[in-house]
Design a protein around this motif. Structure first.
Motif, mmCIF file in Angstrom:
data_model
loop_
_atom_site.group_PDB
_atom_site.id
_atom_site.type_symbol
_atom_site.label_atom_id
_atom_site.label_comp_id
_atom_site.label_asym_id
_atom_site.label_seq_id
_atom_site.Cartn_x
_atom_site.Cartn_y
_atom_site.Cartn_z
ATOM 1 N N LEU A 189 95.522 14.710 -9.107
ATOM 2 C CA LEU A 189 94.791 15.352 -10.033
ATOM 3 C C LEU A 189 93.385 16.233 -9.379
ATOM 4 O O LEU A 189 93.295 17.645 -9.529
ATOM 5 N N ALA A 190 93.518 16.654 -7.512
ATOM 6 C CA ALA A 190 92.275 17.162 -7.495
ATOM 7 C C ALA A 190 93.083 18.822 -6.979
ATOM 8 O O ALA A 190 92.097 19.597 -7.328
ATOM 9 N N VAL A 191 94.269 18.672 -6.717
ATOM 10 C CA VAL A 191 95.047 19.596 -6.234
ATOM 11 C C VAL A 191 94.858 20.846 -7.905
ATOM 12 O O VAL A 191 94.339 22.139 -8.226
ATOM 13 N N ILE A 192 94.686 20.238 -8.947
ATOM 14 C CA ILE A 192 94.655 20.936 -9.959
ATOM 15 C C ILE A 192 92.987 22.133 -10.463
ATOM 16 O O ILE A 192 93.334 22.721 -11.176
ATOM 17 N N PHE A 193 92.501 21.328 -9.373
ATOM 18 C CA PHE A 193 91.292 21.843 -9.827
ATOM 19 C C PHE A 193 90.897 22.980 -8.723
ATOM 20 O O PHE A 193 89.468 23.415 -8.551
ATOM 21 N N GLU A 194 92.109 23.337 -7.817
ATOM 22 C CA GLU A 194 92.049 24.258 -6.658
ATOM 23 C C GLU A 194 92.346 25.199 -7.616
ATOM 24 O O GLU A 194 93.090 26.369 -8.347
ATOM 25 N N MET A 195 91.128 27.145 -7.359
ATOM 26 C CA MET A 195 91.269 27.771 -8.507
ATOM 27 C C MET A 195 93.593 28.679 -8.493
ATOM 28 O O MET A 195 93.340 28.972 -9.631
ATOM 29 N N GLU A 196 93.380 28.499 -7.630
ATOM 30 C CA GLU A 196 94.926 29.289 -7.799
ATOM 31 C C GLU A 196 95.726 28.513 -8.076
ATOM 32 O O GLU A 196 96.824 29.124 -8.728
ATOM 33 N N ASN A 203 104.128 18.966 -12.831
ATOM 34 C CA ASN A 203 104.706 17.805 -13.571
ATOM 35 C C ASN A 203 103.482 17.197 -14.471
ATOM 36 O O ASN A 203 103.846 17.122 -16.469
ATOM 37 N N LEU A 204 102.762 16.988 -14.314
ATOM 38 C CA LEU A 204 101.657 16.257 -15.017
ATOM 39 C C LEU A 204 101.311 17.962 -16.139
ATOM 40 O O LEU A 204 101.051 17.282 -16.751
ATOM 41 N N VAL A 205 100.797 18.745 -16.061
ATOM 42 C CA VAL A 205 100.339 19.722 -16.662
ATOM 43 C C VAL A 205 101.400 20.341 -17.796
ATOM 44 O O VAL A 205 101.382 20.442 -18.763
ATOM 45 N N ARG A 206 102.521 20.566 -17.494
ATOM 46 C CA ARG A 206 103.348 21.043 -17.638
ATOM 47 C C ARG A 206 104.006 20.474 -18.918
ATOM 48 O O ARG A 206 104.658 20.605 -19.992
ATOM 49 N N CYS A 207 104.093 19.071 -18.526
ATOM 50 C CA CYS A 207 104.972 18.054 -19.663
ATOM 51 C C CYS A 207 103.760 17.395 -20.293
ATOM 52 O O CYS A 207 104.568 17.045 -20.682
ATOM 53 N N GLY A 235 95.583 26.351 -9.431
ATOM 54 C CA GLY A 235 95.296 25.441 -11.463
ATOM 55 C C GLY A 235 95.975 26.354 -12.265
ATOM 56 O O GLY A 235 96.099 26.176 -13.794
ATOM 57 N N LEU A 236 95.496 27.834 -11.715
ATOM 58 C CA LEU A 236 96.144 28.787 -12.587
ATOM 59 C C LEU A 236 97.920 29.454 -13.132
ATOM 60 O O LEU A 236 98.421 29.444 -13.686
#
Length: 473
Positions: A230-237, A397-401, A239-240
């Motif tokens: 979950l932490a990597v989602i909040f890394e700017m590049e 997978n988490l975000v796109r699904c 996450g975008l």
């Protein structure tokens, strides 16, 4: 290449299980005497678990190795298919579909992680294309297989087919798939723990035991915290990039999931005819696999040549001073636009009930462009975080699904409210509206990446200093 084909075959079962289900959708509703809304719930929950499960298995993959993670996934998946084939209760079908998704979906993230283990940035496009091929071929041939099995053998045969075919792949992987996680085996010179050995590896080490006395000892296996995913989602590049690929994926699945109902309504097709209409999807996916990865690699090499950057295939390259964001996303930006336009074109063909050739051509273009988008973004995500390939693939997978599940739930009510033309236009414009994200990543991505690298080095230095102080005490 055999290794890549194996992981591609393993990741094939997640989208196959999702799409082979569509032809038996109405059959199950009648068999269990439930509404289409309740039957549709088995699709929605499947996609939700498709996003959540990989975040849990990522810790096993990056900490204990790819092979144990694959074994866990297959055991769960095989058990779920056996239960589904024998089940007579709707509530059990709902739960077992979630278990089925949990077992199969993580293999997609594992396939990306394996490519990160064995391929350098200069050849990652080619291998990622093949490793992700199953994810887009599954939606193309799944409905065809499901329709034929249901028509001739009944709906239970769908789950027996998944059980038997996945069992064959599982057996092949048990025999031949070696551990690739660099934390476990390094560059391949470190022998893996017994839990990580294939039958072939075990036989080889036993046969050459005398010659292997001086080999380094196997690394210890660990299980990483799933919250790191979950932490990597909040890394700017990162996450975008995740958000951009999620928008592309959601738009694609909104169209694909509506095909059975729309083709029945507009063209009055039966299950077999609708299943055959998925053929352009499979063909488009194959085109993206065969050509997309090579195009990505060629653009990388063009940048490397112009910048005098070394092209090394035998080891991972430090991308600190290389504009990897531009090298990847220059191709993704026009493809993103093509996907948006083909989504709109498809919707209006269905709206006006044009000749079947119209929507099928747009489906072919849509699938080709969506598969290219996914492949390019997946490559970039690994480039941005090669040491944590498992967790970044799981975050993908988490975000796109998650967004994909929302799109599949919303598309039919949207079509009922505004028509297929305007519903598809909404998703097409959604892609267009968020395409500038790619330009933002290209411009500021290198700066964000360098800032993150410096922060990680600082944290590592602090951790090492703390460890030394504790040892001194």
């Amino acid at each position: 290449m055999f290794l890549v084909i194996m992981v591609s075959a393993s990741s094939f079962f997640s989208p196959l299980s999702a799409n082979i289900y569509y032809p038996i959708f109405d059959v199950l509703a009648r068999y269990y005497n439930v509404s289409n809304t309740l039957t549709n719930l088995t699709v929605t929950t499947y996609m939700i678990l498709q996003g959540i499960a990989p975040t849990l298995i990522a810790g096993v993959s990056d900490g204990a190795g790819r092979r144990p993670a694959f074994i866990i996934c297959f055991i769960i998946y095989l058990g779920a298919n056996l239960g589904l084939a024998l089940q007579t209760n709707y509530a059990a079908i709902l739960v077992l579909r979630m278990v089925q998704s949990a077992g199969s979906s993580s293999t997609i993230a594992l396939a990306s992680a394996v490519v990160a283990d064995i391929a350098t940035s200069s050849e990652r496009g080619y291998f990622t294309g093949w490793a992700s091929s199953g994810q887009f071929i599954g939606p193309g041939i799944g409905p065809i297989i499901g329709g034929l099995l249901n028509h001739y053998l009944g709906w239970r045969s769908v789950f027996w087919f998944l059980l038997i075919s996945s069992g064959v792949i599982f057996l092949i992987m048990l025999l031949f798939y070696p551990e690739t996680c660099r934390k476990i085996v390094g560059d391949g010179t470190i022998p893996p723990p017994k839990w990580n050995m294939s039958v072939l590896t075990h036989y080889h080490l036993k046969k050459h035991h005398a010659a292997d006395k001086d080999r380094p000892k196997a690394n210890k296996i660990t299980i990483l915290n799933p919250l790191e995913t979950l932490a990597v989602i909040f890394e700017m590049e990162v996450g975008l990039t995740l958000f951009a690929v999620a928008v592309s994926f959601a738009s694609y699945y909104a169209v694909i999931s509506s095909i059975p109902s729309q083709f029945t309504l507009v063209y009055h097709y039966n299950d077999i005819q609708i299943a055959l209409c998925f053929l352009p999807i499979g063909l488009g996916a194959m085109l993206a696999v065969l050509g997309g990865g090579r195009a990505v690699d060629l653009n990388y090499r063009r940048y490397a040549k112009n910048l005098g950057f070394p092209l090394v295939k035998t080891k991972q390259t430090d991308l600190r001073h290389f504009p990897i964001e531009k090298a990847r996303l220059e191709i993704a930006l026009p493809v993103f636009t093509i996907q948006a336009l083909s989504t709109i074109g498809y919707g209006w063909c269905i709206h006006y009930g044009t000749n079947l050739a119209g929507p099928l051509i747009f489906l072919f273009i849509l699938t080709t462009s969506a598969a290219l988008c996914f492949t390019i973004m997946s490559i970039l995500l690994v480039d941005l975080n090669p040491a944590g390939a498992g967790k970044v693939a799981a975050a993908n997978n988490l975000v796109r699904c998650g967004l994909g599940a929302a799109a599949t739930v919303a598309i039919i009510p949207m079509i009922n409210a505004m028509g297929s033309g305007w519903a598809s236009t909404f998703f097409g414009f959604l892609c267009m509206a968020f395409s500038p994200i790619l330009l933002v990543i290209m411009k500021w991505g290198p700066e964000w990446r360098e800032r993150r690298r410096l922060k990680e080095e600082e944290n590592e230095e602090k951790a090492a200093a703390k460890k030394e102080r504790e040892a001194a005490k």
